[in-house]
Write an enzyme that holds these catalytic residues in place. Structure first.
Site, PDB file in Angstrom:
ATOM      1  CE  LYS A 183     -40.834 119.044   0.151  1.00  0.00           C
ATOM      2  NZ  LYS A 183     -41.122 117.749  -0.551  1.00  0.00           N
ATOM      3  N   GLY A 241     -29.414 121.440  -0.834  1.00  0.00           N
ATOM      4  CA  GLY A 241     -28.985 121.895   0.491  1.00  0.00           C
ATOM      5  C   GLY A 241     -28.452 123.320   0.456  1.00  0.00           C
ATOM      6  CD  GLU A 261     -26.688 115.200   8.710  1.00  0.00           C
ATOM      7  OE1 GLU A 261     -25.712 114.739   8.067  1.00  0.00           O
ATOM      8  OE2 GLU A 261     -26.599 115.596   9.873  1.00  0.00           O
ATOM      9  CB  CYS A 304     -26.544 110.040   2.207  1.00  0.00           C
ATOM     10  SG  CYS A 304     -26.937 109.514   3.860  1.00  0.00           S
ATOM     11  CD  GLU A 309     -25.136 111.687  -3.439  1.00  0.00           C
ATOM     12  OE1 GLU A 309     -25.778 112.743  -3.667  1.00  0.00           O
ATOM     13  OE2 GLU A 309     -25.053 111.168  -2.319  1.00  0.00           O
TER      14      GLU A 309
HETATM   15  P1  NAI Z   1     -33.343 116.734  -3.514  1.00  0.00           P
HETATM   16  O1  NAI Z   1     -32.232 117.029  -2.568  1.00  0.00           O
HETATM   17  O2  NAI Z   1     -33.689 117.787  -4.489  1.00  0.00           O
HETATM   18  O3  NAI Z   1     -34.656 116.368  -2.662  1.00  0.00           O
HETATM   19  C1  NAI Z   1     -34.678 116.157  -1.265  1.00  0.00           C
HETATM   20  C2  NAI Z   1     -35.838 116.911  -0.646  1.00  0.00           C
HETATM   21  O4  NAI Z   1     -35.672 118.303  -0.889  1.00  0.00           O
HETATM   22  C3  NAI Z   1     -37.212 116.549  -1.211  1.00  0.00           C
HETATM   23  O5  NAI Z   1     -38.162 116.578  -0.156  1.00  0.00           O
HETATM   24  C4  NAI Z   1     -37.484 117.684  -2.183  1.00  0.00           C
HETATM   25  O6  NAI Z   1     -38.864 117.903  -2.384  1.00  0.00           O
HETATM   26  C5  NAI Z   1     -36.850 118.846  -1.462  1.00  0.00           C
HETATM   27  N1  NAI Z   1     -36.489 119.984  -2.320  1.00  0.00           N
HETATM   28  C6  NAI Z   1     -36.081 119.951  -3.623  1.00  0.00           C
HETATM   29  N2  NAI Z   1     -35.839 121.197  -4.069  1.00  0.00           N
HETATM   30  C7  NAI Z   1     -36.089 122.032  -3.047  1.00  0.00           C
HETATM   31  C8  NAI Z   1     -36.011 123.449  -2.888  1.00  0.00           C
HETATM   32  N3  NAI Z   1     -35.631 124.246  -3.884  1.00  0.00           N
HETATM   33  N4  NAI Z   1     -36.326 123.983  -1.695  1.00  0.00           N
HETATM   34  C9  NAI Z   1     -36.705 123.188  -0.674  1.00  0.00           C
HETATM   35  N5  NAI Z   1     -36.812 121.862  -0.764  1.00  0.00           N
HETATM   36  C10 NAI Z   1     -36.499 121.274  -1.926  1.00  0.00           C
HETATM   37  O7  NAI Z   1     -32.985 115.365  -4.245  1.00  0.00           O
HETATM   38  P2  NAI Z   1     -33.664 114.682  -5.555  1.00  0.00           P
HETATM   39  O8  NAI Z   1     -33.908 115.690  -6.603  1.00  0.00           O
HETATM   40  O9  NAI Z   1     -34.803 113.869  -5.127  1.00  0.00           O
HETATM   41  O10 NAI Z   1     -32.480 113.701  -5.990  1.00  0.00           O
HETATM   42  C11 NAI Z   1     -31.426 114.163  -6.807  1.00  0.00           C
HETATM   43  C12 NAI Z   1     -30.103 113.645  -6.322  1.00  0.00           C
HETATM   44  O11 NAI Z   1     -29.848 114.114  -5.006  1.00  0.00           O
HETATM   45  C13 NAI Z   1     -29.968 112.152  -6.193  1.00  0.00           C
HETATM   46  O12 NAI Z   1     -29.640 111.554  -7.397  1.00  0.00           O
HETATM   47  C14 NAI Z   1     -28.873 112.007  -5.189  1.00  0.00           C
HETATM   48  O13 NAI Z   1     -27.626 112.147  -5.818  1.00  0.00           O
HETATM   49  C15 NAI Z   1     -29.088 113.183  -4.272  1.00  0.00           C
HETATM   50  N6  NAI Z   1     -29.802 112.800  -3.048  1.00  0.00           N
HETATM   51  C16 NAI Z   1     -29.062 112.608  -1.926  1.00  0.00           C
HETATM   52  C17 NAI Z   1     -29.679 112.212  -0.768  1.00  0.00           C
HETATM   53  C18 NAI Z   1     -28.887 111.994   0.453  1.00  0.00           C
HETATM   54  O14 NAI Z   1     -29.418 111.488   1.439  1.00  0.00           O
HETATM   55  N7  NAI Z   1     -27.633 112.346   0.485  1.00  0.00           N
HETATM   56  C19 NAI Z   1     -31.117 111.944  -0.696  1.00  0.00           C
HETATM   57  C20 NAI Z   1     -31.810 112.213  -1.930  1.00  0.00           C
HETATM   58  C21 NAI Z   1     -31.149 112.609  -3.058  1.00  0.00           C
END
Ligand code: NAI
Ligand code: MG
Length: 504
Positions: A201, A259, A276, A310, A407
């Site tokens: 996904k 996560g 991660e 990240c 972050e």
């Molecule tokens: P997110 O961690 O919520 O999204 C990442 C993935 O998880 C997306 O595919 C999303 O659809 C999915 N997801 C979201 N909620 C979920 C749930 N309840 N169950 C299963 N999958 C789910 O990150 P988001 O909302 O896009 O960004 C918010 C903040 O997260 C950013 O500002 C940043 O600080 C952090 N982030 C960190 C990343 C990293 O690589 N360390 C990557 C993306 C965001």
């Protein structure tokens, strides 16, 4: 500062245009399908906030079908009995196809995410191809071991004992929007190398390159259901995947908050997981540095990919002997960076991925100012339809401030001086995260003493955020657990089975 250009000002390949124009479907069981509800979600171009495409909005019903297809392909399909040499060949073919379509994939990635098309092609796409190629090598090198068992309570026993590594099964992969194609490769490649099947996904903000990759997977000739791709939101499609009892392993990259949700859902089914997660990676500049080189390194550590990395070096600790000079250098670089659409080859800072991310980042900058930080570069969003935020450098910051603790995931650096190395170590480690860190110095003795004291999955010296497929990557503390890439990732996608044969 030029911004808000429409993609039409930068020529696209015919192939990119054709891909964008056609209706988007999801890949489930070897077929392209719409969402069961028929619903779609809008995919925007962050450089100008225009509609780029629409993709199916999957929900639990579609996820159920994708998991069932992956389950069938794992339990019954030809995949299970396929020779490791054939799995290797298929992965190499996919690597070649990614390379053969590199420019198109880079244009799709740039339009969808906002990142520089040059970075997309040179790094995202090139490293994705190389990831498939590197993991192809592992397909034929997965080994158990023969173990000489003693069995002390059966002195007359004669047993032949060994371990075998078996694919963990159906993998649910949930990935973020900052390196969409590359993160898809990081999950799919080891899964295929070890003989697993996958439901991927992609992030709702950047689903396009994964769908194009799905076409290339079909073209390479993978059996139906080995790779399934569902597009949809996290709280619906993502949550359905993470909590699905027929998934054997969840591989997630994204925020620590999400996560944890995914980890809880997985544990309820005892689903294996690798997470991660986020970071707030420190950059430590020792007094012996060449100031210009250190400033360039510090700027690159935070501003690369608009800070949406990240491992972004988002906190810098600079020895007070060189603090002012290094910060002056970083501020100069920040002020000189050209903001623009990723499709413009001259662009150095593209838009952030979404309006939501821009609001988050600007909220952090404002909180920094409110808590007493002083800006020496940037600090504002641009007034245009695209989601641009100036590269920002904040000084007079300290560890009680939100901008230092949390972050931000944008082009925002917080800088602090230190006078002795113990303080630098204490501050660097004063964070819930532990993903990356970098040290800038040529003092070998100081560097080697520092490395073991830093709580981070990767420590870079005189570089930052460099990656190679052969090196394990992952976090300590709240940056997650498990390691991707390298030999280490093979353990994450296999189960060890012990066998004992009595031949007495
Ligand atoms: P997110 O961690 O919520 O999204 C990442 C993935 O998880 C997306 O595919 C999303 O659809 C999915 N997801 C979201 N909620 C979920 C749930 N309840 N169950 C299963 N999958 C789910 O990150 P988001 O909302 O896009 O960004 C918010 C903040 O997260 C950013 O500002 C940043 O600080 C952090 N982030 C960190 C990343 C990293 O690589 N360390 C990557 C993306 C965001
Ligand atoms: Mg987008």
């Amino acid at each position: 500062m030029e911004t808000g250009n429409t993609p039409a000002e930068f020529p696209l390949l015919d192939a990119t245009r054709a891909f964008l124009a056609k209706p988007k479907k999801m890949l489930i069981g070897g077929e392209w399908s719409e969402a069961a509800t028929g619903r779609v979600l809008d995919v925007l171009n962050p450089a100008n906030a225009t509609l780029l495409a629409r993709v199916p909005e999957a929900d639990a019903t579609d996820v159920q079908q994708a998991v069932a297809a992956a389950r069938r392909a794992f339990d019954q399909g030809p995949w299970r009995s396929m020779k490791t040499t054939d799995r290797e060949r298929l992965l190499l073919k996919l690597a070649d196809l990614v390379e053969a379509n590199a420019r198109e994939l880079a244009e799709i990635e740039s339009l969808d995410n906002g990142k520089s098309v040059l970075v997309a092609q040179g790094l995202d796409v090139a490293m994705a191809a190389q990831c498939f190629r590197y993991m192809a090598g592992w397909a034929t090198k997965i080994e158990g071991s023969v173990i000489d068992a003693g069995i002390p309570y059966m002195p007359d026993s004669e047993v032949f004992s060994y371990t075998r590594k078996e694919p963990v099964g159906v993998v649910g992969a949930i990935i973020p929007w900052n390196f969409p194609l590359l993160m898809a490769a990081w999950k799919i490649a080891p899964a295929l190398a070890t003989g697993c099947t996958v439901v991927l996904k992609p992030a709702e903000d950047t689903p396009l390159s994964a769908l194009r990759l799905g076409e290339l997977i079909q073209e390479a000739g993978y059996p139906a259901g080995v790779v399934n791709i569902v597009t949809g939101y996290g709280h619906t499609a993502g949550a359905a995947l993470a909590s699905h009892p027929q998934i054997d392993k969840i591989a997630f990259t994204g925020s620590t908050q999400t996560g944890k949700l995914i980890g809880h859902a997985a544990l309820d089914n005892m689903t294996r997981m690798s997470l991660e997660l986020g970071g707030k990676s420190p950059v430590i500049v020792l007094p012996d540095v060449d100031v210009d080189r250190a400033a360039a390194g510090v700027a690159n550590a935070i501003f690369f990919n608009q800070g949406q990395v990240c491992t972004a070096g988002s906190r810098v600790y600079i020895h007070d002997k060189v603090f002012d000079q290094v910060i002056e250098g970083v501020a100069k670089i920040a002020q000189s960076m050209k903001l623009g659409p990723g499709m413009d080859p001259a662009t150095q800072i593209g838009p952030l991925v979404s309006a939501k991310q821009r609001e988050r980042v600007c909220g952090y900058i404002e909180s920094g100012f409110a808590e007493g930080a002083r800006g020496v570069a940037g600090g504002k969003r641009l007034e245009c339809p695209g989601y641009f935020v100036e590269p920002t450098v904040l000084v007079d910051t300290n560890h009680t401030m939100k901008v230092v603790r949390e972050e931000i995931f944008g082009p925002v650096l917080v800088a602090m001086p230190f006078s002795d190395i113990d303080t630098a170590v204490q501050l660097a480690n004063d964070t819930p995260y532990g993903l990356g860190a970098s040290i800038w110095s040529n003092d070998l003795s100081a560097i080697h003493k520092l490395i073991p004291r830093i709580h981070a999955g990767t420590v870079w010296v005189n570089c930052h955020s460099l990656l190679d497929n052969a090196l394990p990557f992952g976090g300590m503390k709240q940056s997650g657990f498990g390691r991707e890439l390298g030999r280490a990732v093979i353990d994450q996608y296999t189960e060890s089975k012990s066998v004992m044969m009595n031949y007495a």
